[in-house]
Design a protein around this motif. Sequence first.
Motif, PDB file in Angstrom:
ATOM      1  N   ALA A 225      51.033  68.600  58.775  1.00  0.00           N
ATOM      2  CA  ALA A 225      52.417  68.330  58.878  1.00  0.00           C
ATOM      3  C   ALA A 225      52.322  66.558  57.865  1.00  0.00           C
ATOM      4  N   LEU A 226      51.422  66.251  58.769  1.00  0.00           N
ATOM      5  CA  LEU A 226      51.353  64.809  58.601  1.00  0.00           C
ATOM      6  C   LEU A 226      50.997  65.000  56.580  1.00  0.00           C
ATOM      7  N   TYR A 227      49.609  65.663  56.384  1.00  0.00           N
ATOM      8  CA  TYR A 227      48.824  66.039  55.608  1.00  0.00           C
ATOM      9  C   TYR A 227      49.923  66.415  54.197  1.00  0.00           C
ATOM     10  N   ALA A 228      51.148  67.351  54.700  1.00  0.00           N
ATOM     11  CA  ALA A 228      52.401  67.448  53.799  1.00  0.00           C
ATOM     12  C   ALA A 228      52.814  67.016  53.204  1.00  0.00           C
ATOM     13  N   GLN A 229      53.297  66.067  53.798  1.00  0.00           N
ATOM     14  CA  GLN A 229      54.216  65.072  53.932  1.00  0.00           C
ATOM     15  C   GLN A 229      53.913  64.375  52.779  1.00  0.00           C
ATOM     16  N   GLY A 230      52.499  63.603  52.501  1.00  0.00           N
ATOM     17  CA  GLY A 230      51.547  63.325  51.544  1.00  0.00           C
ATOM     18  C   GLY A 230      51.301  63.978  50.276  1.00  0.00           C
ATOM     19  N   PHE A 231      51.329  65.006  50.389  1.00  0.00           N
ATOM     20  CA  PHE A 231      51.078  66.411  49.385  1.00  0.00           C
ATOM     21  C   PHE A 231      52.508  66.417  48.467  1.00  0.00           C
ATOM     22  N   LEU A 232      53.101  66.560  49.050  1.00  0.00           N
ATOM     23  CA  LEU A 232      54.919  67.298  48.471  1.00  0.00           C
ATOM     24  C   LEU A 232      55.337  66.223  48.519  1.00  0.00           C
ATOM     25  N   LEU A 233      55.948  64.990  49.294  1.00  0.00           N
ATOM     26  CA  LEU A 233      56.135  64.191  48.930  1.00  0.00           C
ATOM     27  C   LEU A 233      56.018  63.445  47.168  1.00  0.00           C
ATOM     28  N   MET A 234      54.609  62.167  47.414  1.00  0.00           N
ATOM     29  CA  MET A 234      53.623  61.684  46.795  1.00  0.00           C
ATOM     30  C   MET A 234      53.981  62.996  45.306  1.00  0.00           C
ATOM     31  N   GLY A 235      54.036  63.785  45.575  1.00  0.00           N
ATOM     32  CA  GLY A 235      54.147  65.115  44.182  1.00  0.00           C
ATOM     33  C   GLY A 235      54.983  65.295  43.528  1.00  0.00           C
ATOM     34  N   ALA A 236      56.471  65.426  44.688  1.00  0.00           N
ATOM     35  CA  ALA A 236      57.499  64.914  43.697  1.00  0.00           C
ATOM     36  C   ALA A 236      57.602  63.635  43.259  1.00  0.00           C
ATOM     37  N   PHE A 237      57.551  62.965  44.289  1.00  0.00           N
ATOM     38  CA  PHE A 237      57.587  61.331  43.585  1.00  0.00           C
ATOM     39  C   PHE A 237      56.969  60.841  42.042  1.00  0.00           C
ATOM     40  N   VAL A 238      55.795  61.197  41.880  1.00  0.00           N
ATOM     41  CA  VAL A 238      55.078  61.141  40.922  1.00  0.00           C
ATOM     42  C   VAL A 238      55.533  62.083  39.881  1.00  0.00           C
ATOM     43  N   ALA A 239      56.129  63.451  39.788  1.00  0.00           N
ATOM     44  CA  ALA A 239      56.338  64.031  38.729  1.00  0.00           C
ATOM     45  C   ALA A 239      58.214  63.126  38.765  1.00  0.00           C
ATOM     46  N   VAL A 240      59.200  62.511  39.361  1.00  0.00           N
ATOM     47  CA  VAL A 240      60.132  61.865  38.935  1.00  0.00           C
ATOM     48  C   VAL A 240      59.459  60.666  37.916  1.00  0.00           C
ATOM     49  N   TYR A 241      58.755  60.089  38.643  1.00  0.00           N
ATOM     50  CA  TYR A 241      59.026  59.212  37.533  1.00  0.00           C
ATOM     51  C   TYR A 241      57.766  59.178  35.803  1.00  0.00           C
ATOM     52  N   ASN A 242      57.288  60.544  36.244  1.00  0.00           N
ATOM     53  CA  ASN A 242      56.639  60.707  35.269  1.00  0.00           C
ATOM     54  C   ASN A 242      58.025  61.437  33.620  1.00  0.00           C
ATOM     55  N   TYR A 243      58.722  61.664  34.342  1.00  0.00           N
ATOM     56  CA  TYR A 243      60.133  62.625  33.044  1.00  0.00           C
ATOM     57  C   TYR A 243      60.894  62.189  33.241  1.00  0.00           C
ATOM     58  N   LEU A 244      61.855  61.108  34.083  1.00  0.00           N
ATOM     59  CA  LEU A 244      62.674  60.334  33.594  1.00  0.00           C
ATOM     60  C   LEU A 244      62.864  59.664  32.513  1.00  0.00           C
ATOM     61  N   GLY A 245      61.262  58.824  32.284  1.00  0.00           N
ATOM     62  CA  GLY A 245      61.556  59.034  31.070  1.00  0.00           C
ATOM     63  C   GLY A 245      61.799  59.298  29.494  1.00  0.00           C
ATOM     64  N   PHE A 246      61.345  60.741  29.833  1.00  0.00           N
ATOM     65  CA  PHE A 246      61.404  61.363  28.341  1.00  0.00           C
ATOM     66  C   PHE A 246      63.234  61.883  28.767  1.00  0.00           C
TER      67      PHE A 246
END
Length: 403
Positions: A225-246
Motif C-alpha cells: 500500500a505504501l509503494y502504491a502511494q509513491g507509484f500513483l501519486l508521483m505519477g499524477a504529480f509528474v503528469a500535471v507538471y509535464n502538461y500544465l504548461g501546454f
Amino acid sequence: MSAFSGHVPGSRDYRMLLIGLFFGGVATFAQLYATQAVLPQIADDIGSGPASAALTVSASTLGLAAAVLPWSLVADRIGRVPAMASGLVVATVLGAATLLADDLVVLLTLRLLEGAALGAVPAVALAYLSEEVHPRHVAAAAGSYIAGTTVGGLSGRVVSGWVGELAGWRWGVASVILVCVVAAVIFLVLIPRARGFVSGRDREERGPTVRRRIGVNLRSPVQRALYAQGFLLMGAFVAVYNYLGFHLAAPPFSLAPALVTLLFLAYLAGTASSPRAGALAVRYGRFPVLALSIGVMATGVALMAVPALVVVVVGLILFTAGFFGAHAVASGWTPVAAAPEARAQASSLYYLGYYAGSSVFGWLLGVVFGSVGWFSFLVVVLAMCAAALGAALVSLRAVRPSP
C-alpha cells in the motif's frame, strides 16, 4: 552503557542530521532535473528534436530507479553514510562531464550513469533516518529530508533555466553542478556517523538473505500500500507538471513561456508542507495526515479545471503541497513499517515504485491529454488520487502507530 535508541529533537546530532540530509536532498534532486528547463537549448545545440532532448530527464530518472535496490545492498555492506557520500561524489563528477558532451548518445549515457549514482541518496536516506532517529520522530525527520528534495528539484530547474537563457544550456547545467558541489560538501561535513547501523554481514548471520528481505516486503500488505502511494501519486504529480504548461500556453490563457516557467515556484509549497506533514504525523498519526494530504491534492486538481489563471495557480499550489505532504508521510512510514533487517530494501522498493510511476504516467497521461483534453486528463489524475486513498484505507488505516 545503554543501547542507542535514536537521536531526539533538541540534540546536536539530530539537528546536524536534519541539516545534512536536507542538503543531501538538494544535491541529489537539483542534478536530477538540471536539464529540464533547458531542453530547447539542448535540442538546438545537439541537433535533436524536443522528444530526444527530453530523454535527458528520463535517462536520469531511469538510472535512479534501476539503481535504488543495488544501492540498498551496497549500503548494507559498507554503511549508510559511506554509500550516500560515494553516490553524491560520483554523480557530481558525471554531471560535470555532461557539459563536454557533443553527441546525444554520449549525453544520455552520462545522464543515465549520473542518475544511477544519485540513486544512493533516496535508496538509503530513509533507512538511515529510521536507524538513527528515535522511532517517534522519524516522520518529522523524513519531512525535513523531503523538503530538501523539493528545494533541489526547484533549484535544478530554475537556476539552469535562468542561467541557460542568458548563457546557453551548458552554463545553465554548470551552475546547477556548482550548487550541488556546495550542497554535497555541507552534507559530508554535517551528517553524523551512523550509530544504529548493523552491517550486512551481521544481518546475514542473524537474519534472512537479501532475496528473502525483498520478498518479505513485497508480501506485506502494508508495504504494498505504501509503494502504491509513491507509484500513483508521483505519477499524477509528474503528469500535471509535464502538461500544465501546454494547457496554459493555449487559449484562453496564452501565457508566454517565461511565465509558464515560473510555475515551478509552486514547489515551494512542497518545501513548506513536507516537514509540516511529518510533524503532524507525529502528533496525530501517519494515516490521518496521509489521507488529508491526498484530499488536498484532489482539491487542487479540481481547482485546476476552472478556466481562470488565479484559480489554476491556487489549485497547483494545493496540489503540490498535498503531494509532498503525502510523499513525506508515506516515504518515512515505509522503513518504520518494515522489519529492521529489511529497511533499506523497503525504502528502495518505495522509490522504485515512485520513479516507475513517474516514468509510466509521465508519458501515458500525455496520451490522455493529447487525445481527450485537459478536463479528462484531470479526471484520470483524480482517479489516481482516489486509488491511492483506497489502498491506504484498506491496508494502512488499521496499522498501529509507531511508538
